[in-house]
Design a protein around this motif. Structure first.
Motif, mmCIF file in Angstrom:
data_model
loop_
_atom_site.group_PDB
_atom_site.id
_atom_site.type_symbol
_atom_site.label_atom_id
_atom_site.label_comp_id
_atom_site.label_asym_id
_atom_site.label_seq_id
_atom_site.Cartn_x
_atom_site.Cartn_y
_atom_site.Cartn_z
ATOM 1 N N SER A 90 -5.706 -2.242 8.203
ATOM 2 C CA SER A 90 -4.303 -2.200 8.831
ATOM 3 C C SER A 90 -2.946 -2.280 8.203
ATOM 4 C CB SER A 90 -4.667 -3.523 9.892
ATOM 5 O OG SER A 90 -4.510 -4.840 9.269
ATOM 6 N N ALA A 91 -3.183 -2.887 6.791
ATOM 7 C CA ALA A 91 -1.959 -2.727 6.147
ATOM 8 C C ALA A 91 -1.615 -1.398 5.786
ATOM 9 C CB ALA A 91 -2.182 -3.720 4.909
ATOM 10 N N VAL A 92 -2.531 -0.519 5.427
ATOM 11 C CA VAL A 92 -2.392 0.990 4.943
ATOM 12 C C VAL A 92 -1.890 1.409 6.365
ATOM 13 C CG1 VAL A 92 -3.685 3.275 4.676
ATOM 14 C CG2 VAL A 92 -3.970 0.991 3.225
ATOM 15 N N LEU A 93 -2.574 1.353 7.423
ATOM 16 C CA LEU A 93 -2.025 2.072 8.708
ATOM 17 C C LEU A 93 -0.414 1.458 8.953
ATOM 18 C CD1 LEU A 93 -3.148 3.465 11.068
ATOM 19 C CD2 LEU A 93 -3.868 1.252 12.114
ATOM 20 N N GLN A 94 -0.078 0.345 8.781
ATOM 21 C CA GLN A 94 1.231 -0.129 8.857
ATOM 22 C C GLN A 94 2.045 0.577 7.712
ATOM 23 O OE1 GLN A 94 2.718 -3.013 10.886
ATOM 24 N NE2 GLN A 94 4.338 -1.422 10.215
ATOM 25 N N LEU A 95 1.699 0.883 6.759
ATOM 26 C CA LEU A 95 2.507 1.637 5.741
ATOM 27 C C LEU A 95 2.976 3.123 6.294
ATOM 28 C CD1 LEU A 95 0.773 0.757 2.421
ATOM 29 C CD2 LEU A 95 3.052 -0.014 3.000
ATOM 30 N N ARG A 96 1.689 3.698 6.882
ATOM 31 C CA ARG A 96 1.815 5.008 7.715
ATOM 32 C C ARG A 96 2.785 4.982 8.809
ATOM 33 N NH1 ARG A 96 -3.539 8.458 6.046
ATOM 34 N NH2 ARG A 96 -3.478 7.960 3.670
ATOM 35 N N LEU A 97 2.470 4.082 9.457
ATOM 36 C CA LEU A 97 3.458 4.096 10.730
ATOM 37 C C LEU A 97 4.764 3.884 10.425
ATOM 38 C CD1 LEU A 97 1.370 1.220 12.737
ATOM 39 C CD2 LEU A 97 1.623 3.690 13.364
ATOM 40 N N ASN A 98 5.223 3.024 9.382
ATOM 41 C CA ASN A 98 6.418 2.892 8.930
ATOM 42 C C ASN A 98 7.202 4.202 8.331
ATOM 43 O OD1 ASN A 98 6.597 0.416 9.574
ATOM 44 N ND2 ASN A 98 6.229 -0.458 7.466
ATOM 45 N N GLU A 99 6.297 5.133 7.654
ATOM 46 C CA GLU A 99 6.565 6.088 7.107
ATOM 47 C C GLU A 99 6.757 7.378 8.288
ATOM 48 O OE1 GLU A 99 4.949 9.734 4.374
ATOM 49 O OE2 GLU A 99 4.395 7.480 3.530
ATOM 50 N N GLU A 100 5.809 7.511 9.049
ATOM 51 C CA GLU A 100 5.921 8.653 10.184
ATOM 52 C C GLU A 100 6.642 8.178 11.354
ATOM 53 O OE1 GLU A 100 5.238 12.129 11.886
ATOM 54 O OE2 GLU A 100 4.685 11.646 9.819
ATOM 55 N N ILE A 101 6.417 6.915 11.875
ATOM 56 C CA ILE A 101 6.938 6.866 13.102
ATOM 57 C C ILE A 101 8.342 6.107 12.853
ATOM 58 C CG2 ILE A 101 6.878 5.002 15.094
ATOM 59 C CD1 ILE A 101 4.289 6.048 15.387
ATOM 60 N N ARG A 102 8.843 5.778 11.869
ATOM 61 C CA ARG A 102 10.211 4.980 11.803
ATOM 62 C C ARG A 102 10.983 5.895 11.074
ATOM 63 N NH1 ARG A 102 11.028 -0.824 9.355
ATOM 64 N NH2 ARG A 102 10.163 0.325 7.455
ATOM 65 N N GLU A 103 10.522 6.279 9.889
ATOM 66 C CA GLU A 103 11.283 7.010 8.843
ATOM 67 C C GLU A 103 11.426 8.581 8.990
ATOM 68 O OE1 GLU A 103 9.985 6.023 4.924
ATOM 69 O OE2 GLU A 103 10.298 3.910 5.377
ATOM 70 N N LYS A 104 10.171 9.362 9.463
ATOM 71 C CA LYS A 104 10.358 10.631 9.573
ATOM 72 C C LYS A 104 10.587 10.931 11.148
ATOM 73 C CE LYS A 104 6.886 12.263 6.317
ATOM 74 N NZ LYS A 104 5.479 12.681 6.105
ATOM 75 N N GLN A 105 9.986 10.349 12.096
ATOM 76 C CA GLN A 105 10.246 10.743 13.435
ATOM 77 C C GLN A 105 11.309 9.908 14.354
ATOM 78 O OE1 GLN A 105 7.126 11.704 16.020
ATOM 79 N NE2 GLN A 105 5.845 12.219 14.305
ATOM 80 N N GLY A 106 11.651 8.899 13.726
ATOM 81 C CA GLY A 106 12.606 7.760 14.324
ATOM 82 C C GLY A 106 12.037 7.316 15.842
ATOM 83 N N ILE A 107 10.849 7.412 16.081
ATOM 84 C CA ILE A 107 10.560 7.058 17.530
ATOM 85 C C ILE A 107 10.704 5.598 17.588
ATOM 86 C CG2 ILE A 107 8.433 7.045 18.707
ATOM 87 C CD1 ILE A 107 7.365 9.315 17.273
ATOM 88 N N ALA A 108 10.371 4.691 16.733
ATOM 89 C CA ALA A 108 10.465 3.264 16.886
ATOM 90 C C ALA A 108 11.027 2.814 15.340
ATOM 91 C CB ALA A 108 9.089 2.814 17.309
ATOM 92 N N TYR A 109 11.712 1.423 15.715
ATOM 93 C CA TYR A 109 12.100 0.982 14.475
ATOM 94 C C TYR A 109 10.897 0.130 13.803
ATOM 95 C CZ TYR A 109 14.882 -1.567 11.124
ATOM 96 O OH TYR A 109 15.381 -2.192 9.970
ATOM 97 N N SER A 110 10.358 -0.592 14.641
ATOM 98 C CA SER A 110 9.329 -1.398 14.057
ATOM 99 C C SER A 110 7.942 -1.503 14.632
ATOM 100 C CB SER A 110 9.908 -2.923 14.164
ATOM 101 O OG SER A 110 9.960 -3.270 15.503
ATOM 102 N N PRO A 111 7.240 -0.280 14.371
ATOM 103 C CA PRO A 111 5.944 -0.119 14.740
ATOM 104 C C PRO A 111 5.275 -1.226 13.959
ATOM 105 C CG PRO A 111 6.542 1.384 13.025
ATOM 106 C CD PRO A 111 7.653 0.696 13.449
ATOM 107 N N SER A 112 4.003 -1.539 14.574
ATOM 108 C CA SER A 112 3.185 -2.712 13.883
ATOM 109 C C SER A 112 1.821 -2.401 13.990
ATOM 110 C CB SER A 112 3.349 -4.072 14.686
ATOM 111 O OG SER A 112 3.024 -3.908 15.956
#
Length: 185
Positions: free
Chosen positions: A35-57
């Motif tokens: 889940s920590a790896v999943l969090q890293l990937r969510l931050n990278e994809e959802i927040r940084e690349k796509q800008g869909i959400a600021y704080s995915p968890s």
């Protein structure tokens, strides 16, 4: 589901069933790293690349009371029109975790903070009171406590890929959308 808040706010949630930590905490500890790896990937994809959400968890929960009960979950607050993008991105991330081992760098970025949090917790009496409260009724829990750090440090990319294949299956994912009741009318 609906909420009574602002129309431009929505919540997307995905959960996959996993397992408990009753007899052996090793799998639960590995799921926490996944889940920590999943969090890293969510931050990278959802927040940084796509800008869909600021704080995915992302989180992992494994019951110590109910046999077989546990889950990995992902959630993000996003505009309602971005929910499909959110779910698509989560699907792609989960598929990649199933299909490819994580890099050593990504594994370390997930594992090291978990080990450090545990070491800090172990310096506190509250941690030991909680851990030792089971010792009388379940002496095997002492071994689980003793090997906690070693188990976390031993997690490999292959372990995580195996868990992703076992648990992050598309047909096992439960999804929820929470949108404004103003949109649902």
């Amino acid at each position: 589901m609906t909420h009574t808040g602002q129309a431009e706010q929505a919540l997307g949630f995905v959960a996959w069933p996993t397992t408990d930590q009753i007899e052996d905490r090793t799998t639960a500890r590995r799921l926490a790293i996944l889940s920590a790896v999943l969090q890293l990937r969510l931050n990278e994809e959802i927040r940084e690349k796509q800008g869909i959400a600021y704080s995915p968890s992302a989180s992992a929960t494994s019951s110590d009371a109910f046999p077989g009960y546990g889950y990995i979950a992902v959630g993000a607050e996003t505009p309602p029109e971005s929910l499909t993008k959110l779910f698509d991105a989560v699907d792609v991330i989960a598929a990649d975790l199933r299909d490819n081992p994580v890099s050593e760098d990504e594994l370390n970025r997930a594992r090291r903070p978990a080990v450090e949090r545990l070491r800090r917790s172990m310096a506190d009496n509250g941690y030991w009171l909680t851990q030792l409260s089971e010792a009388q009724s379940d002496p095997a829990s002492l071994d689980q406590t003793r090997n906690n750090i070693a188990v976390l440090e031993a997690v490999t990319a292959a372990d995580l890929q195996s868990l992703a294949r076992q648990y992050l299956k598309p047909d096992a994912a439960w999804r929820a959308e929470v949108v404004s009741d103003k949109l649902a009318q």
